[in-house]
Design an enzyme around this catalytic site. Structure first.
Site, mmCIF file in Angstrom:
data_model
loop_
_atom_site.group_PDB
_atom_site.id
_atom_site.type_symbol
_atom_site.label_atom_id
_atom_site.label_comp_id
_atom_site.label_asym_id
_atom_site.label_seq_id
_atom_site.Cartn_x
_atom_site.Cartn_y
_atom_site.Cartn_z
ATOM 1 N N CYS A 8 34.603 45.105 38.084
ATOM 2 C CA CYS A 8 35.632 44.723 36.913
ATOM 3 C C CYS A 8 35.445 43.605 36.156
ATOM 4 C CB CYS A 8 37.199 44.259 37.574
ATOM 5 S SG CYS A 8 37.973 43.053 38.336
ATOM 6 N N ASP A 121 43.714 46.546 33.233
ATOM 7 C CA ASP A 121 43.398 45.564 33.832
ATOM 8 C C ASP A 121 44.951 45.288 33.884
ATOM 9 O OD1 ASP A 121 43.454 43.266 34.647
ATOM 10 O OD2 ASP A 121 41.155 42.742 32.855
#
Length: 155
Positions: A8, A121
Protein backbone atom coordinates in the site's frame (compact mmCIF):
# COMPACT_ATOMS: atom_id res chain seq x y z
CA UNK A 1 6.04 -22.39 0.13
CA UNK A 2 4.62 -19.35 -1.67
CA UNK A 3 5.62 -15.91 -0.46
CA UNK A 4 3.19 -12.99 -0.70
CA UNK A 5 4.00 -9.30 -0.29
CA UNK A 6 1.14 -6.92 0.52
CA UNK A 7 1.57 -3.36 -0.73
CA UNK A 8 0.00 0.00 0.00
CA UNK A 9 1.08 3.62 0.02
CA UNK A 10 2.70 3.99 3.45
CA UNK A 11 2.71 0.48 4.97
CA UNK A 12 0.90 1.61 8.11
CA UNK A 13 -2.77 0.79 7.30
CA UNK A 14 -3.94 -1.51 4.53
CA UNK A 15 -0.88 -3.62 3.77
CA UNK A 16 -0.02 -4.43 7.41
CA UNK A 17 -3.70 -5.21 8.03
CA UNK A 18 -3.65 -7.64 5.09
CA UNK A 19 -0.27 -9.06 6.14
CA UNK A 20 -1.29 -9.77 9.73
CA UNK A 21 -4.74 -11.11 8.86
CA UNK A 22 -3.12 -13.47 6.37
CA UNK A 23 -0.45 -14.50 8.90
CA UNK A 24 -3.20 -15.37 11.35
CA UNK A 25 -4.92 -17.53 8.73
CA UNK A 26 -1.63 -19.17 7.73
CA UNK A 27 -1.19 -20.37 11.31
CA UNK A 28 -4.82 -21.32 11.95
CA UNK A 29 -5.30 -23.14 8.62
CA UNK A 30 -1.74 -24.48 8.31
CA UNK A 31 -1.29 -22.91 4.88
CA UNK A 32 2.00 -23.28 2.96
CA UNK A 33 2.43 -19.50 2.67
CA UNK A 34 4.54 -16.70 4.07
CA UNK A 35 3.70 -13.03 3.97
CA UNK A 36 5.11 -9.57 4.58
CA UNK A 37 4.15 -6.03 3.62
CA UNK A 38 5.78 -2.90 2.30
CA UNK A 39 5.09 0.63 1.09
CA UNK A 40 5.42 2.12 -2.36
CA UNK A 41 6.36 5.50 -0.82
CA UNK A 42 8.90 6.71 1.72
CA UNK A 43 6.46 8.85 3.72
CA UNK A 44 5.99 6.55 6.72
CA UNK A 45 9.29 4.65 6.86
CA UNK A 46 9.99 3.31 10.34
CA UNK A 47 6.56 4.21 11.70
CA UNK A 48 4.40 1.65 13.52
CA UNK A 49 1.01 0.41 12.36
CA UNK A 50 -1.56 3.19 12.49
CA UNK A 51 -3.53 3.04 15.80
CA UNK A 52 -6.99 2.29 14.35
CA UNK A 53 -5.53 -0.67 12.42
CA UNK A 54 -3.61 -1.82 15.48
CA UNK A 55 -6.89 -1.78 17.46
CA UNK A 56 -8.67 -3.84 14.77
CA UNK A 57 -5.91 -6.45 14.95
CA UNK A 58 -5.81 -6.43 18.75
CA UNK A 59 -9.56 -7.14 18.85
CA UNK A 60 -8.81 -10.25 16.80
CA UNK A 61 -6.01 -11.26 19.17
CA UNK A 62 -3.26 -10.33 16.68
CA UNK A 63 -0.13 -8.49 17.83
CA UNK A 64 1.51 -6.19 15.28
CA UNK A 65 3.54 -4.13 17.75
CA UNK A 66 6.89 -4.98 16.15
CA UNK A 67 5.84 -3.97 12.62
CA UNK A 68 7.53 -0.88 11.19
CA UNK A 69 6.84 0.60 7.78
CA UNK A 70 9.36 -0.22 5.07
CA UNK A 71 9.57 0.45 1.35
CA UNK A 72 9.52 -2.22 -1.32
CA UNK A 73 12.87 -3.08 -2.91
CA UNK A 74 13.83 -4.54 -6.28
CA UNK A 75 14.76 -7.73 -4.38
CA UNK A 76 11.18 -7.92 -3.09
CA UNK A 77 9.87 -7.60 -6.63
CA UNK A 78 12.14 -10.39 -7.77
CA UNK A 79 11.92 -12.73 -4.77
CA UNK A 80 8.26 -12.73 -3.71
CA UNK A 81 5.99 -15.13 -5.61
CA UNK A 82 3.01 -12.76 -5.52
CA UNK A 83 2.79 -9.03 -4.84
CA UNK A 84 -0.67 -7.67 -4.01
CA UNK A 85 -1.37 -3.95 -4.16
CA UNK A 86 -4.37 -2.29 -2.57
CA UNK A 87 -5.07 0.26 -5.35
CA UNK A 88 -4.16 1.37 -8.86
CA UNK A 89 -2.02 4.25 -7.58
CA UNK A 90 0.19 1.67 -5.87
CA UNK A 91 0.61 -0.06 -9.24
CA UNK A 92 1.45 3.23 -10.97
CA UNK A 93 4.12 4.03 -8.37
CA UNK A 94 5.57 0.52 -8.69
CA UNK A 95 5.77 0.96 -12.46
CA UNK A 96 7.49 4.31 -12.00
CA UNK A 97 9.99 2.68 -9.63
CA UNK A 98 10.70 -0.56 -11.48
CA UNK A 99 9.37 -0.26 -15.04
CA UNK A 100 6.93 -2.80 -16.50
CA UNK A 101 5.57 -5.07 -13.79
CA UNK A 102 5.58 -8.87 -13.95
CA UNK A 103 2.30 -10.79 -13.98
CA UNK A 104 2.76 -11.70 -10.34
CA UNK A 105 1.83 -8.12 -9.35
CA UNK A 106 -1.93 -7.79 -8.90
CA UNK A 107 -4.59 -6.00 -6.91
CA UNK A 108 -5.81 -7.94 -3.87
CA UNK A 109 -9.43 -7.69 -5.00
CA UNK A 110 -8.49 -9.36 -8.32
CA UNK A 111 -9.13 -12.62 -6.48
CA UNK A 112 -12.79 -11.74 -5.95
CA UNK A 113 -15.87 -10.99 -8.05
CA UNK A 114 -14.69 -7.37 -7.80
CA UNK A 115 -11.64 -7.83 -10.03
CA UNK A 116 -9.96 -4.50 -10.78
CA UNK A 117 -11.54 -2.71 -7.83
CA UNK A 118 -9.48 -0.94 -5.18
CA UNK A 119 -9.37 -1.01 -1.42
CA UNK A 120 -9.83 2.60 -0.32
CA UNK A 121 -7.16 4.08 1.93
CA UNK A 122 -8.69 4.53 5.40
CA UNK A 123 -6.02 7.11 6.23
CA UNK A 124 -8.01 9.46 4.00
CA UNK A 125 -11.53 8.01 4.17
CA UNK A 126 -11.72 7.02 7.83
CA UNK A 127 -13.42 3.84 6.60
CA UNK A 128 -11.49 1.29 8.64
CA UNK A 129 -14.47 -1.07 8.92
CA UNK A 130 -14.95 -1.04 5.14
CA UNK A 131 -11.22 -1.52 4.62
CA UNK A 132 -11.24 -4.56 6.92
CA UNK A 133 -14.21 -6.07 5.08
CA UNK A 134 -12.56 -5.51 1.68
CA UNK A 135 -9.27 -7.04 2.81
CA UNK A 136 -11.01 -10.05 4.34
CA UNK A 137 -12.95 -10.55 1.10
CA UNK A 138 -9.71 -10.31 -0.89
CA UNK A 139 -7.94 -12.77 1.40
CA UNK A 140 -10.83 -15.25 1.15
CA UNK A 141 -10.65 -15.08 -2.63
CA UNK A 142 -6.87 -15.36 -2.62
CA UNK A 143 -6.82 -18.40 -0.36
CA UNK A 144 -9.59 -20.11 -2.34
CA UNK A 145 -7.66 -19.48 -5.57
CA UNK A 146 -4.42 -20.77 -4.07
CA UNK A 147 -6.13 -23.90 -2.74
CA UNK A 148 -7.50 -24.63 -6.22
CA UNK A 149 -4.00 -24.25 -7.70
CA UNK A 150 -2.52 -26.45 -4.94
CA UNK A 151 -0.44 -23.44 -3.85
CA UNK A 152 1.52 -23.19 -7.08
CA UNK A 153 2.69 -19.76 -8.30
CA UNK A 154 -0.07 -17.85 -10.11
CA UNK A 155 1.45 -16.35 -13.24
Amino acid sequence: MLSILMLCHGNICRSPLAEYLLRDRIVKEDLPLSTASAAVSTEELGNPVYPPVRRILEKKGIDCSKKRARRITREDLENFDLLLAMDAQNLRLLTRMFGPLPGKVKLLLDFTERKGEEIADPWYTGGFTECLADIEEGLDGLINTLKKSHFKPLL
